[in-house]
Design a protein around this motif. Sequence first.
Motif, PDB file in Angstrom:
ATOM      1  N   VAL A 135      -2.946 -25.663 -45.346  1.00 32.19           N
ATOM      2  CA  VAL A 135      -3.880 -24.704 -45.930  1.00 32.19           C
ATOM      3  C   VAL A 135      -3.405 -24.355 -47.349  1.00 32.19           C
ATOM      4  CG1 VAL A 135      -5.037 -22.487 -45.643  1.00 32.19           C
ATOM      5  CG2 VAL A 135      -4.307 -23.777 -43.635  1.00 32.19           C
ATOM      6  N   HIS A 136      -3.907 -25.100 -48.323  1.00 27.09           N
ATOM      7  CA  HIS A 136      -3.467 -24.908 -49.700  1.00 27.09           C
ATOM      8  C   HIS A 136      -3.717 -23.473 -50.172  1.00 27.09           C
ATOM      9  CE1 HIS A 136      -2.201 -28.926 -50.695  1.00 27.09           C
ATOM     10  NE2 HIS A 136      -3.269 -29.411 -50.077  1.00 27.09           N
ATOM     11  N   ASN A 137      -2.809 -22.987 -50.989  1.00 27.17           N
ATOM     12  CA  ASN A 137      -2.847 -21.661 -51.600  1.00 27.17           C
ATOM     13  C   ASN A 137      -2.473 -20.519 -50.647  1.00 27.17           C
ATOM     14  OD1 ASN A 137      -5.940 -22.506 -53.364  1.00 27.17           O
ATOM     15  ND2 ASN A 137      -3.907 -23.342 -53.622  1.00 27.17           N
ATOM     16  N   LYS A 138      -2.473 -20.773 -49.341  1.00 29.66           N
ATOM     17  CA  LYS A 138      -1.937 -19.757 -48.432  1.00 29.66           C
ATOM     18  C   LYS A 138      -1.366 -20.405 -47.174  1.00 29.66           C
ATOM     19  CE  LYS A 138      -6.454 -18.302 -46.636  1.00 29.66           C
ATOM     20  NZ  LYS A 138      -7.519 -18.556 -47.573  1.00 29.66           N
ATOM     21  N   ALA A 139      -0.517 -21.381 -47.418  1.00 23.39           N
ATOM     22  CA  ALA A 139       0.054 -22.148 -46.314  1.00 23.39           C
ATOM     23  C   ALA A 139       1.054 -21.304 -45.524  1.00 23.39           C
ATOM     24  CB  ALA A 139       0.737 -23.390 -46.870  1.00 23.39           C
ATOM     25  N   ARG A 140       1.251 -21.703 -44.282  1.00 27.80           N
ATOM     26  CA  ARG A 140       2.252 -21.039 -43.446  1.00 27.80           C
ATOM     27  C   ARG A 140       3.390 -22.005 -43.160  1.00 27.80           C
ATOM     28  NH1 ARG A 140       1.319 -16.406 -40.389  1.00 27.80           N
ATOM     29  NH2 ARG A 140      -0.549 -15.365 -41.135  1.00 27.80           N
ATOM     30  N   ILE A 141       4.605 -21.459 -43.155  1.00 29.92           N
ATOM     31  CA  ILE A 141       5.771 -22.298 -42.881  1.00 29.92           C
ATOM     32  C   ILE A 141       5.807 -22.651 -41.398  1.00 29.92           C
ATOM     33  CG2 ILE A 141       8.298 -22.368 -42.853  1.00 29.92           C
ATOM     34  CD1 ILE A 141       8.248 -20.500 -45.298  1.00 29.92           C
ATOM     35  N   ILE A 142       5.978 -23.937 -41.112  1.00 28.76           N
ATOM     36  CA  ILE A 142       6.045 -24.392 -39.724  1.00 28.76           C
ATOM     37  C   ILE A 142       7.494 -24.642 -39.328  1.00 28.76           C
ATOM     38  CG2 ILE A 142       5.445 -26.300 -38.171  1.00 28.76           C
ATOM     39  CD1 ILE A 142       2.935 -26.710 -39.927  1.00 28.76           C
ATOM     40  N   ASP A 143       8.246 -25.233 -40.248  1.00 21.71           N
ATOM     41  CA  ASP A 143       9.615 -25.623 -39.909  1.00 21.71           C
ATOM     42  C   ASP A 143      10.404 -25.824 -41.200  1.00 21.71           C
ATOM     43  OD1 ASP A 143      11.702 -26.296 -38.267  1.00 21.71           O
ATOM     44  OD2 ASP A 143      11.180 -28.421 -38.217  1.00 21.71           O
ATOM     45  N   ILE A 144      11.711 -25.610 -41.107  1.00 19.51           N
ATOM     46  CA  ILE A 144      12.557 -25.882 -42.272  1.00 19.51           C
ATOM     47  C   ILE A 144      13.649 -26.852 -41.863  1.00 19.51           C
ATOM     48  CG2 ILE A 144      14.207 -24.888 -43.899  1.00 19.51           C
ATOM     49  CD1 ILE A 144      12.520 -22.400 -44.013  1.00 19.51           C
ATOM     50  N   GLU A 145      13.732 -27.944 -42.592  1.00 16.55           N
ATOM     51  CA  GLU A 145      14.784 -28.930 -42.338  1.00 16.55           C
ATOM     52  C   GLU A 145      15.986 -28.490 -43.178  1.00 16.55           C
ATOM     53  OE1 GLU A 145      15.033 -31.755 -40.309  1.00 16.55           O
ATOM     54  OE2 GLU A 145      17.024 -31.337 -41.126  1.00 16.55           O
ATOM     55  N   SER A 146      16.967 -27.896 -42.498  1.00 16.32           N
ATOM     56  CA  SER A 146      18.003 -27.230 -43.285  1.00 16.32           C
ATOM     57  C   SER A 146      19.229 -28.105 -43.573  1.00 16.32           C
ATOM     58  CB  SER A 146      18.440 -25.944 -42.589  1.00 16.32           C
ATOM     59  OG  SER A 146      18.816 -26.236 -41.273  1.00 16.32           O
ATOM     60  N   ALA A 147      19.206 -29.376 -43.141  1.00 14.21           N
ATOM     61  CA  ALA A 147      20.408 -30.233 -43.249  1.00 14.21           C
ATOM     62  C   ALA A 147      20.919 -30.363 -44.685  1.00 14.21           C
ATOM     63  CB  ALA A 147      20.105 -31.617 -42.670  1.00 14.21           C
ATOM     64  N   ARG A 148      20.000 -30.574 -45.597  1.00 14.98           N
ATOM     65  CA  ARG A 148      20.390 -30.795 -46.990  1.00 14.98           C
ATOM     66  C   ARG A 148      21.074 -29.550 -47.578  1.00 14.98           C
ATOM     67  NH1 ARG A 148      16.311 -33.803 -51.091  1.00 14.98           N
ATOM     68  NH2 ARG A 148      17.896 -34.324 -52.647  1.00 14.98           N
ATOM     69  N   VAL A 149      20.517 -28.408 -47.265  1.00 15.19           N
ATOM     70  CA  VAL A 149      21.080 -27.155 -47.758  1.00 15.19           C
ATOM     71  C   VAL A 149      22.448 -26.914 -47.125  1.00 15.19           C
ATOM     72  CG1 VAL A 149      20.743 -24.660 -47.865  1.00 15.19           C
ATOM     73  CG2 VAL A 149      18.784 -26.198 -48.141  1.00 15.19           C
ATOM     74  N   LYS A 150      22.540 -27.161 -45.818  1.00 11.14           N
ATOM     75  CA  LYS A 150      23.821 -26.945 -45.122  1.00 11.14           C
ATOM     76  C   LYS A 150      24.904 -27.847 -45.676  1.00 11.14           C
ATOM     77  CE  LYS A 150      22.206 -25.127 -40.718  1.00 11.14           C
ATOM     78  NZ  LYS A 150      21.455 -25.560 -39.515  1.00 11.14           N
ATOM     79  N   LYS A 151      24.533 -29.081 -45.971  1.00 12.24           N
ATOM     80  CA  LYS A 151      25.510 -30.026 -46.509  1.00 12.24           C
ATOM     81  C   LYS A 151      26.016 -29.524 -47.872  1.00 12.24           C
ATOM     82  CE  LYS A 151      26.258 -34.950 -47.373  1.00 12.24           C
ATOM     83  NZ  LYS A 151      26.198 -35.061 -48.847  1.00 12.24           N
ATOM     84  N   ALA A 152      25.103 -29.091 -48.712  1.00  7.85           N
ATOM     85  CA  ALA A 152      25.500 -28.577 -50.033  1.00  7.85           C
ATOM     86  C   ALA A 152      26.415 -27.363 -49.879  1.00  7.85           C
ATOM     87  CB  ALA A 152      24.267 -28.229 -50.844  1.00  7.85           C
ATOM     88  N   LEU A 153      26.137 -26.527 -48.875  1.00 11.23           N
ATOM     89  CA  LEU A 153      26.980 -25.344 -48.651  1.00 11.23           C
ATOM     90  C   LEU A 153      28.387 -25.750 -48.221  1.00 11.23           C
ATOM     91  CD1 LEU A 153      24.510 -22.889 -46.844  1.00 11.23           C
ATOM     92  CD2 LEU A 153      25.458 -22.622 -49.145  1.00 11.23           C
ATOM     93  N   THR A 154      28.471 -26.767 -47.367  1.00 10.89           N
ATOM     94  CA  THR A 154      29.814 -27.196 -46.943  1.00 10.89           C
ATOM     95  C   THR A 154      30.573 -27.796 -48.127  1.00 10.89           C
ATOM     96  OG1 THR A 154      28.996 -29.338 -46.195  1.00 10.89           O
ATOM     97  CG2 THR A 154      29.196 -27.629 -44.514  1.00 10.89           C
ATOM     98  N   GLU A 155      29.843 -28.270 -49.120  1.00  8.25           N
ATOM     99  CA  GLU A 155      30.493 -28.767 -50.347  1.00  8.25           C
ATOM    100  C   GLU A 155      30.758 -27.619 -51.337  1.00  8.25           C
ATOM    101  OE1 GLU A 155      27.521 -31.610 -51.443  1.00  8.25           O
ATOM    102  OE2 GLU A 155      28.179 -33.075 -49.953  1.00  8.25           O
ATOM    103  N   HIS A 156      30.652 -26.390 -50.828  1.00 14.66           N
ATOM    104  CA  HIS A 156      30.923 -25.174 -51.611  1.00 14.66           C
ATOM    105  C   HIS A 156      29.965 -24.964 -52.784  1.00 14.66           C
ATOM    106  CE1 HIS A 156      34.402 -24.761 -49.160  1.00 14.66           C
ATOM    107  NE2 HIS A 156      34.785 -25.979 -49.505  1.00 14.66           N
ATOM    108  N   LYS A 157      28.775 -25.493 -52.650  1.00 16.83           N
ATOM    109  CA  LYS A 157      27.811 -25.308 -53.735  1.00 16.83           C
ATOM    110  C   LYS A 157      27.010 -24.032 -53.523  1.00 16.83           C
ATOM    111  CE  LYS A 157      27.279 -30.074 -55.055  1.00 16.83           C
ATOM    112  NZ  LYS A 157      26.868 -31.309 -54.397  1.00 16.83           N
ATOM    113  N   ILE A 158      26.524 -23.494 -54.642  1.00 11.99           N
ATOM    114  CA  ILE A 158      25.543 -22.419 -54.592  1.00 11.99           C
ATOM    115  C   ILE A 158      24.192 -23.111 -54.599  1.00 11.99           C
ATOM    116  CG2 ILE A 158      24.533 -20.482 -55.855  1.00 11.99           C
ATOM    117  CD1 ILE A 158      27.396 -20.079 -57.089  1.00 11.99           C
ATOM    118  N   VAL A 159      23.392 -22.862 -53.563  1.00 12.51           N
ATOM    119  CA  VAL A 159      22.115 -23.563 -53.451  1.00 12.51           C
ATOM    120  C   VAL A 159      20.998 -22.660 -53.986  1.00 12.51           C
ATOM    121  CG1 VAL A 159      20.526 -24.712 -51.869  1.00 12.51           C
ATOM    122  CG2 VAL A 159      22.991 -24.786 -51.439  1.00 12.51           C
TER     123      VAL A 159
END
Length: 414
Positions: free
Chosen positions: A107-131
């Motif tokens: 639904v463009h312009n007012k979409a709802r979040i269904i799911d978040i694939e958090s692997a990429r963010v978690k990996k960056a965090l384990t590498e001590h990055k600020i995401v």
Amino acid sequence: MTLIVAKFGGTSVANVERIKAVADIVIATRKRGHQIVVVLSAMAGETDRLIELAGQAATTPDSRELDVLLSTGEQVTIALLSMALQERDYPAVSYTGGQVQILTDNVHNKARIIDIESARVKKALTEHKIVVIAGFQGIDESGNITTLGRGGTDTTAVAMAVALNAHECRIYTDVDGVYTADPRIVPAARRMDRLAYEEMLELASLGAKVLQIRSVEFANKYKVPLRVLSSFEEGRGTLITDEDEEMERALIAGIAHNRDEAKLTLRGVPDRPGIAGAILGPIAEAGIEVDMIVQNTGVDHTTDFTFTVHRNDFAKATVLLGKTAQELGAAEVLSDDRIVKISVVGVGMRSHAGIASKMFSALAAEGINIQMISTSEIKISVVVDEKYLELGVRTLHSAFGLENGSAIMNDAVG
Ligand code: ASP
Ligand code: MG
């Protein structure tokens, strides 16, 4: 190590200088030993500017293309913040909603979040990055860019906090917290230290514009502590969590007001089954939302029926009601868009009797006539003439002792 998700709104990233100030806050948070994920809005005014541009390109811009355009605002700020952090030797990496894989419906312009694939963010965090993540946007099943509706960055932040199981979601803005009333109306209004999710939900839907309502619903559902605080000055802000005993002991948390409503009355309609449906049916079919509804007790087989709608829908609703009046043989249609709704909100209402009468007598003492009343478990709303807005809000604020935090039954709690 605890993880903090920190969202910064448009005024907090309005220019490069402000973005550097955000970098200071992020670095300070990190120095206190937290991992941090930052979620950013576009620079203040940028989304409006883009909408305006779209309006110049087409009378009705295509909603998919509008999302491609609107999502650029947040892409600018995330890159700039990452650069500013790197400049100070902090490892940072920015991701758009699509890069994170914030999956939404289509639904463009007012979409709802269904799911978040958090692997990429978690990996960056384990590498001590600020995401650093772009708020307000996601991607649908087919890879199209979507946006979440105005103010959607709040929702991105809370959703990220849920996905990453964060300790707290901090919403940095240009005010230092949630107030007991609008400080422009009540100079004595106070910042609240704590507030229950449900109170925040009521306050937000009753007109307090601090947080996108959906973000509070999300936070409540997954029990993520939310903290509203200023990016311009230090402070503890307002913590929004599940209700606790102290909140229950307080009579009232705050006073909200809303000038966006208008009132319509159908006078002298026949009092028989099906009338309410017949009156509100055409209104609902036209996609107009109705807020308060009052039907009087019938006298002589007729009754009066009053409801409120958003002021933007007032003209349309008046025309529709005119037609219904003829069909039902009603005496007349009365309409009034010079009204305001004032509400008192607090989970304390569940355990204290007499709040409504206290509210009504305080208004009466100032000669303010109440036109409509509606209640829920934790709020009481009244409609009054708009000329009483300031007086009404101030009167209730002091009647419930909100200026000195004394809206507490038990003196031991301060
Ligand atoms: N930039 C978007 C807006 O102005 C989203 C946000 O700031 O939350 O609505
Ligand atoms: Mg906002």
